[in-house]
Design an enzyme around this catalytic site. Structure first.
Site, PDB file in Angstrom:
ATOM      1  N   HIS A 104     -14.904 -15.046  13.785  1.00 29.73           N
ATOM      2  CA  HIS A 104     -13.492 -15.342  14.018  1.00 29.73           C
ATOM      3  C   HIS A 104     -13.262 -15.724  15.474  1.00 29.73           C
ATOM      4  O   HIS A 104     -13.153 -14.858  16.332  1.00 29.73           O
ATOM      5  CB  HIS A 104     -12.652 -14.106  13.683  1.00 29.73           C
ATOM      6  CG  HIS A 104     -12.892 -13.590  12.294  1.00 29.73           C
ATOM      7  ND1 HIS A 104     -12.043 -13.854  11.256  1.00 29.73           N
ATOM      8  CD2 HIS A 104     -13.905 -12.851  11.788  1.00 29.73           C
ATOM      9  CE1 HIS A 104     -12.515 -13.282  10.153  1.00 29.73           C
ATOM     10  NE2 HIS A 104     -13.639 -12.665  10.449  1.00 29.73           N
ATOM     11  N   HIS A 155      -8.725 -18.822  12.312  1.00 30.91           N
ATOM     12  CA  HIS A 155      -8.976 -17.400  12.054  1.00 30.91           C
ATOM     13  C   HIS A 155     -10.425 -17.105  11.660  1.00 30.91           C
ATOM     14  O   HIS A 155     -11.112 -16.368  12.340  1.00 30.91           O
ATOM     15  CB  HIS A 155      -8.032 -16.859  10.980  1.00 30.91           C
ATOM     16  CG  HIS A 155      -8.412 -15.489  10.513  1.00 30.91           C
ATOM     17  ND1 HIS A 155      -7.867 -14.348  11.037  1.00 30.91           N
ATOM     18  CD2 HIS A 155      -9.336 -15.085   9.600  1.00 30.91           C
ATOM     19  CE1 HIS A 155      -8.428 -13.300  10.471  1.00 30.91           C
ATOM     20  NE2 HIS A 155      -9.316 -13.710   9.595  1.00 30.91           N
ATOM     21  N   GLU A 193      -1.803  11.251   3.823  1.00 28.11           N
ATOM     22  CA  GLU A 193      -3.234  11.512   3.686  1.00 28.11           C
ATOM     23  C   GLU A 193      -4.082  10.464   4.399  1.00 28.11           C
ATOM     24  O   GLU A 193      -5.116  10.771   5.002  1.00 28.11           O
ATOM     25  CB  GLU A 193      -3.649  11.563   2.210  1.00 28.11           C
ATOM     26  CG  GLU A 193      -3.154  12.770   1.435  1.00 28.11           C
ATOM     27  CD  GLU A 193      -1.730  12.603   0.930  1.00 28.11           C
ATOM     28  OE1 GLU A 193      -1.110  11.541   1.174  1.00 28.11           O
ATOM     29  OE2 GLU A 193      -1.225  13.539   0.274  1.00 28.11           O
ATOM     30  N   HIS A 212      -2.863  15.248 -11.611  1.00 24.97           N
ATOM     31  CA  HIS A 212      -3.336  16.132 -10.551  1.00 24.97           C
ATOM     32  C   HIS A 212      -4.742  16.679 -10.816  1.00 24.97           C
ATOM     33  O   HIS A 212      -5.244  17.485 -10.051  1.00 24.97           O
ATOM     34  CB  HIS A 212      -2.364  17.305 -10.368  1.00 24.97           C
ATOM     35  CG  HIS A 212      -1.127  16.931  -9.615  1.00 24.97           C
ATOM     36  ND1 HIS A 212      -0.334  15.865  -9.982  1.00 24.97           N
ATOM     37  CD2 HIS A 212      -0.558  17.465  -8.496  1.00 24.97           C
ATOM     38  CE1 HIS A 212       0.679  15.768  -9.127  1.00 24.97           C
ATOM     39  NE2 HIS A 212       0.564  16.724  -8.227  1.00 24.97           N
TER      40      HIS A 212
END
Ligand SMILES: Cc1ncc(C[n+]2csc(CCOP(=O)(O)OP(=O)(O)O)c2C)c(N)n1
Ligand SMILES: [Mg+2]
Length: 687
Positions: free
Chosen positions: A29, A277, A429, A490
């Site tokens: 890049h 890019h 998290e 869960h």
């Protein structure tokens, strides 16, 4: 002292090195290093508190290239600043971290210039980046560590920790959710030692950002409690200077500097387009860009005379002076505060203090038993008293994961009380994982906790901990359908095998309280491996270790827990965690029936695989092919241990919402089922 010609010469050297390296590799890049060369230059040459001769000096400023795809920007800076290599023993070597030859071999095997910056591989790279959002989020962990270290080690007259953290990020970082989680936390914690520089070039891979991104990023950060400033032209060195200075002077808030830049700056056909890019500019475009910079068009990998010298006189001289002052301070600190100095040394070398395992409990046999998480709470609180830099917390689940440090003086880490050891990551998290990485890279010993099911939410950061080989500790509780009534959303099924598949991650699922204690003993001694400690929510019987083997076997990953009299098993029951006690019950029945069975507790496949073959064969004799595995999780992977004749009792669907007992019946986790499977693999009729 501004020296305009030399400044430009240095900046264009960074640009052309990046263009040439990408062109030579025919991959990479080029556009962003070309655009951000002035930003990198101003920061490194004029501001960074960093000594190229000692890139691991503890009180340095840290520079994180969150736009990891622009790696050539960092490699050019490391090379031109003359950053020295450090070996795995933390010793500085004489040679350069990145040689010109490494740059010429950008993206080739064994070059110190891999596609994206890799911690441990290239000295001076503070963290591995490439997955967008990770770098900035990790920088928040580094800033937190800076605050904690200052609170813990600074004394009147001894400002031991003053370093700041800079991260260079792009549109991609800003779009990724993890950066927002981390920014929110950084603002809340008032981390004024943190500065993000946002390369707003309005280009990503698919084209203009207007395709998918239209919010006011600055306003978002203002709302997060950041100090936001703007530099309208990435080539305006004086404005960049002022913005960085403003960040340094700002108290009580992190700083975001929004920099408007032109990707591929100077490339006549590719500037401001997505073409700058992700692909080499092409020989012709490289020439034209060099012409624009006033550079010799045919020169490749040119570092003009005076450039290295200019860096040496800037960041080199400043860094050497600052580190020299710090080392002198450190000598005095050692005399005045020897215990603290010793702790600092041990931290930096990832060593434990003397007596680190004093007070680790042993648990008496108890049929009713203790939940894995409760046993862990007791062990963690015992070792944390001995290891002051063992710090961590949870993503809002500490009352459930039982990771709170409850002893006198542990305290909460909050804005204004930066010495606390209990962290409140909020329900973030993913950012928690990245923050743990930043903490670990700063040499504190961090742990983070949550439900095993939500390991998925933080997995990209956990994976990077493994890539970087840093000893981050994860405590994952609520480890199976044992969660019961909370139901399939869960109840982890595929999480365990996913963790086991991460190279270098040590996954441990202990069977009872004593295995939990032994697991923590193993965990604390790891220096280069992250760990996932997988614990039950529900009570597990504490096995009678006078009757069965010692839990010290955890250190070998798997061990023979129970054998029929005379040993020499004909069938083996393999299990982890809550299913070990189930296998012990089945084993007792089999023995009563005259079948020589063996129970192997296998808390950690990873550790077991690192044992010598003789040990592995002694635990799992190859001749014994009648094998049953029992685990409340996906059975994927167990075939490796049970072979083609074996039987895996596990989860092949998602779970269900019901009391645990009913679930055990529904999914076949009952002693009779294990006995029947054992008889079946032995080819014996059920009685
Ligand atoms: C998590 C993640 N998703 C996707 C990618 C692939 N990728 C690499 S660079 C990039 C575009 C980044 O755009 P921006 O941050 O604006 O960088 P610029 O092109 O402006 O340098 C993408 C999608 C990645 N590296 N990480
Ligand atoms: Mg962009």
């Amino acid at each position: 002292m501004p020296t305009p010609d030399l400044d430009q010469l240095c900046i264009n050297t960074i640009r052309t090195l990046a263009m040439d390296a990408v062109q030579q590799a025919n991959s990479g890049h080029p556009g962003t290093p070309m655009a951000l060369a002035p930003v990198g230059y101003v920061l490194w040459q004029r501001h960074l508190r960093f000594d190229p001769d000692d890139p691991i000096w503890p009180d340095r400023d840290r520079f994180v290239l969150s736009v990891g795809h622009a790696s050539m920007l960092l490699y050019a800076l490391l090379h031109l600043a003359g950053v020295k290599a450090v070996n795995p023993k933390y010793e500085t070597l004489g040679r350069l971290s990145v040689s010109l030859d490494d740059i010429k071999r950008f993206r080739q095997l064994d070059s110190r210039c891999p596609g994206h910056p890799e911690y441990r591989w290239t000295s001076g790279v503070e963290t591995t980046t490439g997955p967008l959002g990770q770098g900035v989020a990790t920088s928040v962990g580094m800033a937190i560590a800076g605050k904690w270290m200052a609170a813990h080690f600074n004394r009147p007259g001894f400002e031991m920790f003053t370093g700041r953290v800079f991260a260079l990020c792009g549109d991609g970082d800003m779009m990724e959710g993890v950066s927002q989680e981390a920014a929110s936390l950084a603002g809340h914690l008032k981390l004024d030692n943190l500065c993000w520089i946002y390369d707003s070039n309005r280009i990503t891979i698919e084209g203009e950002t207007s395709l998918a991104f239209s919010e006011d990023v600055g306003a978002r950060f203002v709302a997060d409690g950041w100090n936001v400033t703007r530099v309208a032209d990435a080539n305006d060195l004086a404005a960049l200077d002022r913005a960085v200075d403003l960040g340094r002077r700002t108290r009580g808030r992190p700083t975001l500097i929004v920099v408007d830049s032109h990707i591929g700056y100077g490339a006549p056909h590719k500037q401001d387009t997505r073409a700058a890019h992700g692909e080499p500019l092409g020989e012709d475009e490289v020439r034209l860009a060099k012409r624009f910079y006033g550079w010799p068009e045919d020169a490749r990998f040119l570092v003009p005379e005076g450039v290295r010298e200019h860096f040496a006189a800037g960041i080199g001289a400043r860094g050497a002076r600052l580190r020299g002052e710090w080392m002198a301070l450190c000598d005095a600190y050692q005399k005045e505060h020897p215990a603290q100095a010793d702790a600092l040394y041990r931290m930096q070398h990832r060593q434990l203090p003397e007596g680190w395992d004093d007070g680790i409990p042993t648990f008496p046999a108890d049929a009713k038993g203790l939940a894995g998480r409760d046993a862990s709470a007791r062990v963690l609180n015992a070792v944390a008293r001995n290891v002051p830099w063992l710090i961590g917390g949870s993503a809002d689940l500490a009352p459930s994961t039982k990771t709170l440090l409850t002893f006198e003086g542990a305290g909460d880490f909050e804005a204004g009380s930066y010495g606390g050891r209990n962290f409140h990551f909020g329900i973030r998290e993913h950012a928690m994982g990245a923050v743990l990485n930043g903490l670990s890279l700063s040499k504190v010993r961090p742990y983070g906790s949550g439900f095993l099911i939500f390991s998925d939410y933080g997995k990209p950061a956990l994976r990077l901990a493994a890539v970087m080989e840093i000893p981050v500790i994860y405590v994952f509780t609520h480890d199976s359908i044992g969660v019961g009534e909370d139901g399939p959303t869960h109840q982890p099924v595929e999480q365990l095998v996913a963790l086991r598949a991460v190279p270098g991650l040590v996954t441990i699922r202990p069977a009872d309280a004593n295995e939990v204690a032994e697991a923590w003993r193993v965990v604390l001694q790891l220096r280069h491996e992250p760990v996932a400690l997988v614990l039950s929510r529900q009570p597990l019987p504490t096995l009678d270790r006078t009757k069965y083997a010692s839990a010290a076997g955890v250190a070998r990953g798997a061990y023979v827990l129970a054998d029929a009299p005379g040993g020499d098993p004909e069938v083996m029951l393999l299990a982890t965690g809550s299913e070990v006690a189930l296998c012990v019950t089945a084993h007792e029945q089999l023995v009563k029936d005259g079948i020589r069975s063996r129970v192997v507790s296998m808390p950690s496949w990873e550790i077991f695989e690192h044992q010598p073959p003789e040990y592995r064969d002694a635990v799992l004799p190859p001749a014994v092919t009648a094998r049953v595995s029992v685990e409340q999780a996906s059975t994927l992977g167990w075939e490796h241990y049970i072979g083609s004749r074996g039987r895996a009792i596990g989860m092949r669907t998602f779970g269900a919402s019901a009391p645990l007992g009913e679930l055990q019946r529904k999914f076949g986790f009952e002693p009779e089922k294990v006995v029947a499977a054992a008889r079946d693999v032995l080819g014996r009729e059920a009685r």
